[in-house]
Design a protein around this motif. Structure first.
Motif, PDB file in Angstrom:
ATOM      1  N   ILE A  14       0.839  -1.201   0.000  1.00  0.00           N
ATOM      2  CA  ILE A  14       0.000   0.000   0.000  1.00  0.00           C
ATOM      3  C   ILE A  14       0.876   1.254   0.000  1.00  0.00           C
ATOM      4  N   TRP A  15       1.932   1.258   0.822  1.00  0.00           N
ATOM      5  CA  TRP A  15       2.810   2.428   0.911  1.00  0.00           C
ATOM      6  C   TRP A  15       3.576   2.649  -0.390  1.00  0.00           C
ATOM      7  N   SER A  16       4.022   1.560  -1.002  1.00  0.00           N
ATOM      8  CA  SER A  16       4.745   1.672  -2.273  1.00  0.00           C
ATOM      9  C   SER A  16       3.830   2.210  -3.364  1.00  0.00           C
ATOM     10  N   LEU A  17       2.606   1.732  -3.379  1.00  0.00           N
ATOM     11  CA  LEU A  17       1.641   2.207  -4.373  1.00  0.00           C
ATOM     12  C   LEU A  17       1.281   3.671  -4.125  1.00  0.00           C
ATOM     13  N   ARG A  18       1.195   4.054  -2.861  1.00  0.00           N
ATOM     14  CA  ARG A  18       0.957   5.457  -2.520  1.00  0.00           C
ATOM     15  C   ARG A  18       2.057   6.342  -3.100  1.00  0.00           C
ATOM     16  N   ASP A  19       3.318   5.912  -2.930  1.00  0.00           N
ATOM     17  CA  ASP A  19       4.440   6.699  -3.454  1.00  0.00           C
ATOM     18  C   ASP A  19       4.354   6.824  -4.972  1.00  0.00           C
ATOM     19  N   ALA A  20       3.999   5.726  -5.644  1.00  0.00           N
ATOM     20  CA  ALA A  20       3.888   5.755  -7.103  1.00  0.00           C
ATOM     21  C   ALA A  20       2.781   6.708  -7.550  1.00  0.00           C
ATOM     22  N   LEU A  21       1.645   6.680  -6.861  1.00  0.00           N
ATOM     23  CA  LEU A  21       0.537   7.559  -7.231  1.00  0.00           C
ATOM     24  C   LEU A  21       0.874   9.020  -6.964  1.00  0.00           C
ATOM     25  N   GLN A  22       1.659   9.280  -5.938  1.00  0.00           N
ATOM     26  CA  GLN A  22       2.093  10.657  -5.687  1.00  0.00           C
ATOM     27  C   GLN A  22       2.992  11.159  -6.809  1.00  0.00           C
ATOM     28  N   ARG A  23       3.856  10.285  -7.333  1.00  0.00           N
ATOM     29  CA  ARG A  23       4.737  10.687  -8.438  1.00  0.00           C
ATOM     30  C   ARG A  23       3.945  10.916  -9.721  1.00  0.00           C
ATOM     31  N   ILE A  24       3.017  10.015 -10.001  1.00  0.00           N
ATOM     32  CA  ILE A  24       2.259  10.095 -11.256  1.00  0.00           C
ATOM     33  C   ILE A  24       1.208  11.199 -11.192  1.00  0.00           C
ATOM     34  N   ALA A  25       0.582  11.342 -10.019  1.00  0.00           N
ATOM     35  CA  ALA A  25      -0.467  12.348  -9.790  1.00  0.00           C
ATOM     36  C   ALA A  25      -1.593  12.268 -10.815  1.00  0.00           C
TER      37      ALA A  25
ATOM     38  N   ALA B  98      -4.387   3.156  -0.872  1.00  0.00           N
ATOM     39  CA  ALA B  98      -3.181   3.841  -1.357  1.00  0.00           C
ATOM     40  C   ALA B  98      -3.529   5.166  -2.016  1.00  0.00           C
ATOM     41  N   ALA B  99      -4.629   5.179  -2.783  1.00  0.00           N
ATOM     42  CA  ALA B  99      -5.029   6.413  -3.465  1.00  0.00           C
ATOM     43  C   ALA B  99      -5.394   7.507  -2.466  1.00  0.00           C
ATOM     44  N   LYS B 100      -6.098   7.133  -1.410  1.00  0.00           N
ATOM     45  CA  LYS B 100      -6.463   8.126  -0.399  1.00  0.00           C
ATOM     46  C   LYS B 100      -5.228   8.644   0.339  1.00  0.00           C
ATOM     47  N   LEU B 101      -4.289   7.750   0.634  1.00  0.00           N
ATOM     48  CA  LEU B 101      -3.048   8.182   1.292  1.00  0.00           C
ATOM     49  C   LEU B 101      -2.232   9.106   0.386  1.00  0.00           C
ATOM     50  N   ALA B 102      -2.377   8.890  -0.943  1.00  0.00           N
ATOM     51  CA  ALA B 102      -1.667   9.739  -1.911  1.00  0.00           C
ATOM     52  C   ALA B 102      -2.431  11.028  -2.201  1.00  0.00           C
TER      53      ALA B 102
END
Length: 334
Positions: free
Chosen positions: A5-16, A34-38
């Motif tokens: 979940i944390w790794s996916l959060r980081d990826a979604l923050q980069r991609i936005a 993950a999306a909500k955390l991002a």
């Protein structure tokens, strides 16, 4: 799961991304968190099957604890989603079942969130035209052999392949010109091999295993059979219909929305060996019916289950969530 979940959060923050679109039960749960955390505000979830599948143990028996867990996993994903896409009308009751099973009101959720986007097949990309390669010839089948077939993960009892073998066995013993092809791999292969031997029909069944070019398989068949005990809206029946094959399917999930009973094939009750055998026998003995149902099947797919129609339904959902920019939006930024 936490690391994922944390790794996916980081990826979604980069991609936005403006929209995060999730598919299936586990992605629905993990991806929504993950999306909500991002801090992604817009989430679309597509449900492809019944939450009840998650409630089955390795023997295919539903367990109360697993059923509750399945409902909770789905509910978290649904609650965090702005829209819930279902790929058949039958799945609407599955979404409602999650909410009602947790004693929650579903009416407002249905009105606000749930949208229909049917699965599709690209008939042109499937390439349904005849080819030089002939799987029937490879298997040594005579031209007048009526070939039944299914494409499935070998996962018993969920896929109902044991039921299919028991339904086919009397036909194989009474009619020498029938054959059954089971295409797919999975842990239950050895189990099915033993059942074939016990039924004494090894000469009329091919367990094909994993096969790279499914078009060759569909072209080799006269009738497609889907004997599953549980499904969402299986793409394989749409592919088979695109190849002008009549389809015999158990009446599960969204299958009745594709297989029109008595027009493109037959619907049979789940696990009913007698009904399945009867439907197979009717199509063996009536080649004109096979031809008519197959023609109807292809026309129905082309009219209702195209990639364009699915894309339009998804686009409508996206547009509900992302307002169109005003005509002077770019000017305001300058």
């Amino acid at each position: 799961m936490g690391r994922l979940i944390w790794s996916l959060r980081d990826a979604l923050q980069r991609i936005a991304p403006d929209i995060v679109h999730l598919h299936g039960a586990r992605p629905l749960f993990i991806g929504a968190l993950a999306a909500k955390l991002a801090k992604r505000r817009t989430i679309v979830s597509t449900l492809h099957g019944s939450y009840r599948v998650m409630a089955l143990d390795h023997k295919g028996q539903e367990r109360p604890a697993l059923r509750l867990l399945a409902k909770l996993v789905h509910f978290v994903g649904f609650a965090l989603s702005n829209r819930i896409l279902i790929d058949s009308q039958a799945l609407e009751s599955e979404v409602g079942g999650v909410y009602r099973g947790l004693s929650l009101d579903y009416k407002a959720v249905k009105r606000k969130k749930v949208r229909l986007a049917y699965k599709s097949v690209d008939v042109d990309e499937l390439d349904c035209s005849p080819k030089d390669h002939d799987l029937r010839a490879d298997l040594g089948l005579a031209p007048d052999t009526v070939v039944f077939g299914t494409v499935s993960r070998l996962d018993e009892p969920k896929k109902g392949l044991g039921v299919l073998l028991r339904a086919f066995a009397p036909l194989a013993r009474d009619l020498p010109n029938v054959h059954l092809i089971v295409c797919g791999g999975g842990w239950a292969r050895e189990l099915l091999e033993h059942q074939v031997q016990d039924l004494g029909i090894a000469g009329q069944i091919t367990l094909l295993g994993f096969y790279q070019n499914l078009a060759d398989v569909y072209r080799a068949l006269d009738v497609f059979v889907l004997p599953s005990l549980s499904e969402g809206f299986p793409t394989v029946i749409l592919e088979a219909m695109a190849f002008s094959l009549p389809v015999i399917s158990t009446d599960v999930g969204g299958c009745r929305e594709a297989v029109l009973n008595g027009r493109t094939g037959f619907l049979v009750a789940v696990g009913d060996v007698v009904q399945l055998r009867s439907a197979m026998e009717r199509l063996v003995k009536d080649p004109e019916m096979r031809q008519r149902y197959g023609t109807n099947a292809r026309k129905y797919v082309q009219s209702r289950f195209t990639v364009l129609k699915m894309a339009e339904a998804v686009e409508r959902t996206y547009r509900e969530l992302i307002p169109a920019p005003s005509p002077n939006a770019f000017g305001n930024r300058l």
